[in-house]
Design a protein around this motif. Structure first.
Motif, PDB file in Angstrom:
ATOM      1  N   UNK A 276       0.785  -1.190  -0.125  1.00  0.00           N
ATOM      2  CA  UNK A 276       0.131   0.121   0.034  1.00  0.00           C
ATOM      3  C   UNK A 276       0.843   1.329   0.064  1.00  0.00           C
ATOM      4  N   UNK A 277       2.045   1.309   0.647  1.00  0.00           N
ATOM      5  CA  UNK A 277       2.785   2.350   0.703  1.00  0.00           C
ATOM      6  C   UNK A 277       3.511   2.748  -0.435  1.00  0.00           C
ATOM      7  N   UNK A 278       3.831   1.533  -1.397  1.00  0.00           N
ATOM      8  CA  UNK A 278       4.487   1.866  -2.501  1.00  0.00           C
ATOM      9  C   UNK A 278       3.324   2.416  -3.581  1.00  0.00           C
ATOM     10  N   UNK A 279       2.217   1.731  -3.696  1.00  0.00           N
ATOM     11  CA  UNK A 279       1.241   1.962  -4.471  1.00  0.00           C
ATOM     12  C   UNK A 279       0.932   3.620  -4.234  1.00  0.00           C
ATOM     13  N   UNK A 280       0.591   3.902  -3.057  1.00  0.00           N
ATOM     14  CA  UNK A 280       0.269   5.384  -2.715  1.00  0.00           C
ATOM     15  C   UNK A 280       1.352   6.362  -3.317  1.00  0.00           C
ATOM     16  N   UNK A 281       2.672   5.875  -3.066  1.00  0.00           N
ATOM     17  CA  UNK A 281       3.659   6.846  -3.527  1.00  0.00           C
ATOM     18  C   UNK A 281       3.774   6.879  -4.859  1.00  0.00           C
ATOM     19  N   UNK A 282       3.627   5.895  -5.803  1.00  0.00           N
ATOM     20  CA  UNK A 282       3.451   6.055  -7.249  1.00  0.00           C
ATOM     21  C   UNK A 282       2.160   6.677  -7.733  1.00  0.00           C
ATOM     22  N   UNK A 283       1.213   6.799  -7.006  1.00  0.00           N
ATOM     23  CA  UNK A 283      -0.015   7.446  -7.413  1.00  0.00           C
ATOM     24  C   UNK A 283       0.080   8.994  -7.078  1.00  0.00           C
ATOM     25  N   UNK A 284       0.741   9.304  -6.002  1.00  0.00           N
ATOM     26  CA  UNK A 284       0.666  10.699  -5.728  1.00  0.00           C
ATOM     27  C   UNK A 284       2.278  11.170  -6.086  1.00  0.00           C
ATOM     28  N   UNK A 285       3.112  10.596  -6.383  1.00  0.00           N
ATOM     29  CA  UNK A 285       4.587  11.174  -6.756  1.00  0.00           C
ATOM     30  C   UNK A 285       4.621  11.526  -8.387  1.00  0.00           C
ATOM     31  N   UNK A 286       3.705  10.737  -8.930  1.00  0.00           N
ATOM     32  CA  UNK A 286       3.705  11.004 -10.453  1.00  0.00           C
ATOM     33  C   UNK A 286       3.154  12.341 -10.910  1.00  0.00           C
ATOM     34  N   UNK A 287       2.308  12.759 -10.116  1.00  0.00           N
ATOM     35  CA  UNK A 287       1.566  14.070 -10.210  1.00  0.00           C
ATOM     36  C   UNK A 287       2.458  15.351 -10.210  1.00  0.00           C
ATOM     37  N   UNK A 288       3.752  15.247  -9.907  1.00  0.00           N
ATOM     38  CA  UNK A 288       4.775  16.044 -10.002  1.00  0.00           C
ATOM     39  C   UNK A 288       5.230  16.571 -11.541  1.00  0.00           C
ATOM     40  N   UNK A 289       4.839  15.397 -12.296  1.00  0.00           N
ATOM     41  CA  UNK A 289       5.051  15.578 -13.678  1.00  0.00           C
ATOM     42  C   UNK A 289       3.859  16.331 -14.408  1.00  0.00           C
ATOM     43  N   UNK A 290       2.665  15.715 -13.755  1.00  0.00           N
ATOM     44  CA  UNK A 290       1.438  16.229 -14.423  1.00  0.00           C
ATOM     45  C   UNK A 290       0.226  16.816 -13.452  1.00  0.00           C
ATOM     46  N   UNK A 291       0.539  17.917 -12.765  1.00  0.00           N
ATOM     47  CA  UNK A 291      -0.337  18.284 -11.660  1.00  0.00           C
ATOM     48  C   UNK A 291      -1.769  18.717 -12.013  1.00  0.00           C
ATOM     49  N   UNK A 292      -2.106  19.074 -12.998  1.00  0.00           N
ATOM     50  CA  UNK A 292      -3.307  19.176 -13.549  1.00  0.00           C
ATOM     51  C   UNK A 292      -4.340  19.732 -12.599  1.00  0.00           C
ATOM     52  N   UNK A 293      -3.886  21.043 -12.173  1.00  0.00           N
ATOM     53  CA  UNK A 293      -4.945  21.472 -10.905  1.00  0.00           C
ATOM     54  C   UNK A 293      -6.186  21.856 -11.373  1.00  0.00           C
ATOM     55  N   UNK A 294      -6.113  22.408 -12.820  1.00  0.00           N
ATOM     56  CA  UNK A 294      -7.512  22.865 -13.433  1.00  0.00           C
ATOM     57  C   UNK A 294      -8.303  21.770 -13.474  1.00  0.00           C
ATOM     58  N   UNK A 295      -7.746  20.493 -14.253  1.00  0.00           N
ATOM     59  CA  UNK A 295      -8.494  19.376 -14.375  1.00  0.00           C
ATOM     60  C   UNK A 295      -9.383  19.071 -13.099  1.00  0.00           C
ATOM     61  N   UNK A 296      -8.369  19.072 -12.042  1.00  0.00           N
ATOM     62  CA  UNK A 296      -9.004  18.693 -10.712  1.00  0.00           C
ATOM     63  C   UNK A 296     -10.169  19.079 -10.290  1.00  0.00           C
ATOM     64  N   UNK A 297     -10.178  20.735 -10.356  1.00  0.00           N
ATOM     65  CA  UNK A 297     -11.316  21.300  -9.988  1.00  0.00           C
ATOM     66  C   UNK A 297     -12.546  20.913 -10.728  1.00  0.00           C
ATOM     67  N   UNK A 298     -12.256  20.669 -11.894  1.00  0.00           N
ATOM     68  CA  UNK A 298     -13.447  20.554 -12.922  1.00  0.00           C
ATOM     69  C   UNK A 298     -13.913  18.949 -12.807  1.00  0.00           C
ATOM     70  N   UNK A 299     -13.118  17.946 -12.898  1.00  0.00           N
ATOM     71  CA  UNK A 299     -13.381  16.574 -12.883  1.00  0.00           C
ATOM     72  C   UNK A 299     -13.229  15.820 -11.476  1.00  0.00           C
ATOM     73  N   UNK A 300     -12.504  16.626 -10.653  1.00  0.00           N
ATOM     74  CA  UNK A 300     -12.370  15.940  -9.284  1.00  0.00           C
ATOM     75  C   UNK A 300     -11.064  15.068  -9.138  1.00  0.00           C
ATOM     76  N   UNK A 301     -10.658  14.696  -7.785  1.00  0.00           N
ATOM     77  CA  UNK A 301      -9.027  14.247  -7.628  1.00  0.00           C
ATOM     78  C   UNK A 301      -9.119  12.807  -8.282  1.00  0.00           C
ATOM     79  N   UNK A 302      -9.959  11.926  -8.159  1.00  0.00           N
ATOM     80  CA  UNK A 302      -9.971  10.757  -8.807  1.00  0.00           C
ATOM     81  C   UNK A 302      -9.897  10.554 -10.220  1.00  0.00           C
ATOM     82  N   UNK A 303     -10.537  11.283 -11.061  1.00  0.00           N
ATOM     83  CA  UNK A 303     -10.464  11.344 -12.494  1.00  0.00           C
ATOM     84  C   UNK A 303      -9.238  11.799 -12.529  1.00  0.00           C
TER      85      UNK A 303
END
Length: 339
Positions: A276-303
């Motif tokens: 779980x620790x490794x999968x959580x890191x991969x999920x969160x850390x890769x967002x450094x490459x593509x933050x997509x803050x605007x998309x998150x406001x529209x589509x939500x965190x999960x999408x």
């Protein structure tokens, strides 16, 4: 600070390897030269960085009288370390990633700890955050804690970093030299005798557990691991990734490669699989490459996370051809120095 040329009494070789990006490599290299307070040799292993960055690194390293090894394709951190190790002839090796900055006195503090304790490995205080805020940062690692519970399925491993996420300036007076269960490869000192004792780094470990594997092998050979609080470094994060380093970043943190390595590591040491620790890191850390803050406001965190994952994995798939299989024979290693 002292940046004396190496001599017959030089105790330390610094081995620099790529971690996940390239744009901060020049800053990190300059930080080594500006803060190291002991004579040292350096072996800089560069794998697949953009040519402009590679040329600058090579000129800087060689102008200081050190060794620069260039691989045209990407290399994993363990492969980079194994490439450099045959060239080491000093009692100690300090492994550093190419995105670290340093406080004054960090190098002598590591060596003094090893000399005074007989340690096989010495880990510094590792902070995390923007280099410009050093040392007003959070603690990433102040000694490692590993505990095991025997079960019918194998050994259940509990892992934690000492003082993780605590303010360094608030906790500084509580940090004391002590034995540690593990290290981090951001910066770690290793005794060459211990490295010869445990053998080369495992090339199959490309994810999160390369430093734990080293710690396990060191303890099998009865070497101790120590934490030295007065050596302070920082894993420098905060700057956005550029398009030139996104392919390596995504390939470095590709789920298939990383999780295959984790399953291998847990089986190798008879550990109960828990990822779980490794999968959580991969999920969160890769967002450094593509933050997509605007998309998150529209589509939500999960999408947004799902889209980021798919995008990064696709880039990794098309980039994988740039990963080189290591050639560990002596001749290619020595000839690569003159790249």
């Amino acid at each position: 600070m002292l940046n004396a040329a190496p001599n017959d009494q030089t105790l330390v070789t610094i081995i620099v390897s790529p971690r996940e990006r390239f744009e901060q490599a020049t800053m990190s290299l300059n930080a080594v030269f500006d803060t190291a307070d002991l004579p040292f040799r350096m072996i800089y292993v560069d794998g697949g960085s953009p040519k402009a960055i590679s040329d600058e690194l090579k000129a800087n390293v060689e102008s200081h009288g050190h060794t620069f090894i260039r691989r045209p394709g990407y290399v994993t951190p363990n492969d980079a370390r194994n490439i450099a190790l045959p060239l080491v002839d000093t009692p100690y090796v300090v492994f550093i990633d190419n995105d670290v900055v340093f406080s004054e006195g960090w190098l002598s503090a590591l060596v003094n700890c090893a000399e005074e304790t007989g340690a096989g490995l010495v880990t510094p205080t590792i902070l995390v955050g923007p280099a410009s805020r050093m040392p007003n940062l959070k603690i990433h690692h102040a000694g490692g804690i590993l505990k095991f519970t025997e079960t019918e399925q194998g050994r259940d491993m509990y892992r934690r970093h000492g003082f993780e996420h605590e303010s360094y300036l608030e906790k500084k007076d509580e940090l004391v030299r002590k034995e540690s269960d593990s290290t981090e490869f951001h910066v770690v000192l290793a005794r060459r005798e211990m490295l010869e004792d445990i053998g080369p780094f495992d090339p199959k470990l490309v994810g999160f557990t390369d430093e734990i594997d080293m710690a396990f092998k060191a303890k099998e050979k009865d070497w101790t691991i120590w934490y030295e609080p007065t050596s302070v470094v920082a894993y420098a994060v905060g700057k956005k990734l550029t398009w030139r380093e996104i392919p390596y970043f995504c390939l470095r943190w590709n789920s298939a490669r990383c999780m295959k390595a984790e399953r291998y590591f847990y089986k190798k040491w008879n550990l109960v699989p828990e990822f779980s620790r490794q999968r959580g890191f991969l999920r969160d850390h890769r967002r450094h490459a593509f933050p997509f803050k605007g998309l998150q406001k529209v589509a939500g965190w999960r999408i947004t996370v799902t889209f980021t994952t798919l995008l990064c994995e696709t880039i990794a798939l098309f980039t994988s051809i740039r990963f080189l299989k290591p050639d560990m024979s002596p001749a290619p290693v020595s000839s690569a120095v003159a790249d």
